[in-house]
Scaffold this active site. Structure first.
Site, mmCIF file in Angstrom:
data_model
loop_
_atom_site.group_PDB
_atom_site.id
_atom_site.type_symbol
_atom_site.label_atom_id
_atom_site.label_comp_id
_atom_site.label_asym_id
_atom_site.label_seq_id
_atom_site.Cartn_x
_atom_site.Cartn_y
_atom_site.Cartn_z
ATOM 1 C CG ASP A 97 -9.181 10.825 -23.826
ATOM 2 O OD1 ASP A 97 -8.317 9.938 -23.981
ATOM 3 O OD2 ASP A 97 -10.258 10.628 -23.234
ATOM 4 C CB THR A 139 -5.877 3.913 -21.454
ATOM 5 O OG1 THR A 139 -5.872 3.936 -22.881
ATOM 6 C CG2 THR A 139 -7.251 4.325 -20.942
ATOM 7 C CE LYS A 188 -8.729 2.614 -25.261
ATOM 8 N NZ LYS A 188 -8.649 2.883 -23.815
ATOM 9 N NE ARG A 197 -7.912 -2.269 -19.947
ATOM 10 C CZ ARG A 197 -9.122 -2.788 -20.197
ATOM 11 N NH1 ARG A 197 -9.261 -4.050 -20.532
ATOM 12 N NH2 ARG A 197 -10.207 -2.028 -20.118
ATOM 13 C CE1 TYR A 239 -4.225 1.382 0.062
ATOM 14 C CE2 TYR A 239 -4.567 -0.849 0.868
ATOM 15 C CZ TYR A 239 -5.070 0.312 0.320
ATOM 16 O OH TYR A 239 -6.395 0.406 0.021
ATOM 17 C CD GLU A 288 -4.196 5.935 1.294
ATOM 18 O OE1 GLU A 288 -3.957 6.761 2.197
ATOM 19 O OE2 GLU A 288 -5.295 5.388 1.140
#
Length: 440
Positions: free
Chosen positions: A220, A246, A249, A255, A74, A76
């Protein structure tokens, strides 16, 4: 020009005998049902011609990075400013991904933490707009994205979305119309880019309009990031205030997503991502993004990116020769949008028939489509996946012929013809194994 998978990729397709469980033995022992489903998906990806433009094959190296013990951490916050201890190895991983993003795309700032493209775009709203502000983007039926202010999206519910489209006669953006709309509505944000745009995006024209309207320009580039990285599409970097993408693609990563910007917007972007919208980043995805960006910096990736475009243009020409109606008359990038109205077959019917033939596409609205979105007139196809398998322009007439025969079979209800095509597809796929798929 064709692309050969990287040496790290497995070059053996999965056997057609049965789903493969040898490549994940612990999973097969612990959860044989799920293991069998994954094996079946490996087989399906090996045997079929994947033409969905947002899909691709990642390398074995990307897959390995996605499944490491980084999953257990983790983290953060940001490197050097975490809310958890034990980040001695995590901080360098994220710094590496950021440095590679900045190098590949030539940007001043990069944030590699967004979980996916839609949250990344939402972070842009959080950074630059207030609820109720006007935002501007391409209408979804014209090729835009849900998160560009479309009504059914949170971005259209929380903000006032105004949309531009394409000309009915050319299928291309009318920048005089875009300018008139922007000056009339004075949006806080203008989005350029989308999900079904077969033509080069004129970032300079959008930037000029955004400057005149006093708007922040957001490019985008989710669909074309790999083409930009490989020099096969112009870059938005000199023109856009913020770039959203992203990492899968055409970029052939995991992903995930990234936000890139000029340094003046770095603090606003970072604050919007964390703590604005999400908690701890997915460190295993960050590592896989770093691997993909390393691959994108290699000369072979440039060859691949240009081959994607060459294949799409060759496929478009072959489809036009067979009487297909292509939106805007062709393509400049990886994507082709077809209106099947002249073929007298709805897009959904054609897509499902082609799927039975081993050709994976998606049904899609076309500009000014009279049909409903869930039963539209068109299908959307693209060449990233087949290019990653090493197919070249010499194969595109064959692909066009399969699509032509498949659409005709859909219209006639000829399942035997679809079965024949599927066998032919499987034979060609066996001769061009996909990167990342495990050996049997």
């Amino acid at each position: 020009m064709t692309h050969s998978p990287s040496p790290s990729s497995s070059h053996s397709a999965v056997s057609a005998d049965a789903p493969n469980t040898l490549n994940h033995p612990a999973l097969a022992a612990q959860d044989p049902e799920l293991s069998a489903l994954i094996g079946a998906e490996e087989q399906l990806q090996a045997d079929t011609l994947r033409l969905i433009p947002s899909e691709n094959y990642v390398s074995t190296a990307v897959l390995e990075a996605s499944g490491t013990v980084l999953q257990n951490k983790y983290s953060e916050g940001y490197p050097g400013r975490r809310y958890y201890e034990g980040q001695q190895n995590i901080d360098p991983v994220e710094r590496l991904a950021v440095a590679r993003a900045k190098s590949v795309f030539g940007v001043e700032h990069a944030n590699v933490q967004p979980y996916s493209g839609s949250p990344a775009n939402l972070a842009v709203y959080l950074a630059f707009a207030e609820p109720g502000d006007t935002v501007m983007g391409m209408a979804l039926p014209m090729g835009g994205h849900l998160t560009h202010g479309w009504g059914v999206s949170a971005t259209g519910k929380w903000f006032r979305g105004v949309q531009y489209g394409v000309r009915h006669d050319t299928g291309r953006i009318d920048f005089d119309e875009v300018r008139d709309l922007a000056l009339k509505e004075r949006p806080k944000l203008i989005f350029c880019g989308g999900t079904a745009l077969p033509r080069t995006i004129d970032f300079a024209a959008f930037a000029k309009i955004a400057h005149e309207a006093g708007a922040v320009l957001v490019a985008d580039i989710a669909h074309i990031a790999g083409l930009i990285a490989g020099g096969a599409h112009p870059s938005p970097v000199p023109h856009a205030d913020v770039i959203s993408t992203t990492t899968h693609k055409t970029l052939r990563g995991p992903r995930g997503a990234m936000l890139m910007s000029r340094e003046e917007h770095a603090k606003a972007i970072d604050k919007a991502v964390f703590p604005g919208l999400q908690g701890g980043p997915h460190n295993q995805t960050t590592a896989a993004i770093a691997v993909a960006l390393h691959e994108a910096s290699q000369p072979s990736f440039r060859d691949y990116a240009h081959a994607v475009v060459a294949n799409a243009q060759a496929l478009a020409e072959a489809l036009l020769a067979r009487g297909f109606d292509l939106v805007s008359g062709g393509t400049d990038n990886h994507l082709i949008l077809m209106d099947l109205t002249p073929k007298d077959v709805p897009g959904k019917v054609a897509a499902k028939a082609l799927d039975r033939a081993g050709i994976v596409v998606n049904y899609n609205t076309v500009p000014y489509d009279p049909r409903k979105p869930f039963d539209p007139s068109g299908i959307r196809i693209g060449t990233p996946s087949l290019t990653s398998r090493g197919l070249g322009t010499q194969h595109m007439p064959t692909v066009a012929d399969w699509i032509d025969r498949g659409v005709a079979a859909a219209r006639a209800g000829d399942e035997d013809a679809l079965t024949t095509i599927r066998s032919e597809v499987a034979d060609l796929m066996a001769a061009h194994p996909a990167p990342g798929l495990p050996a049997h």
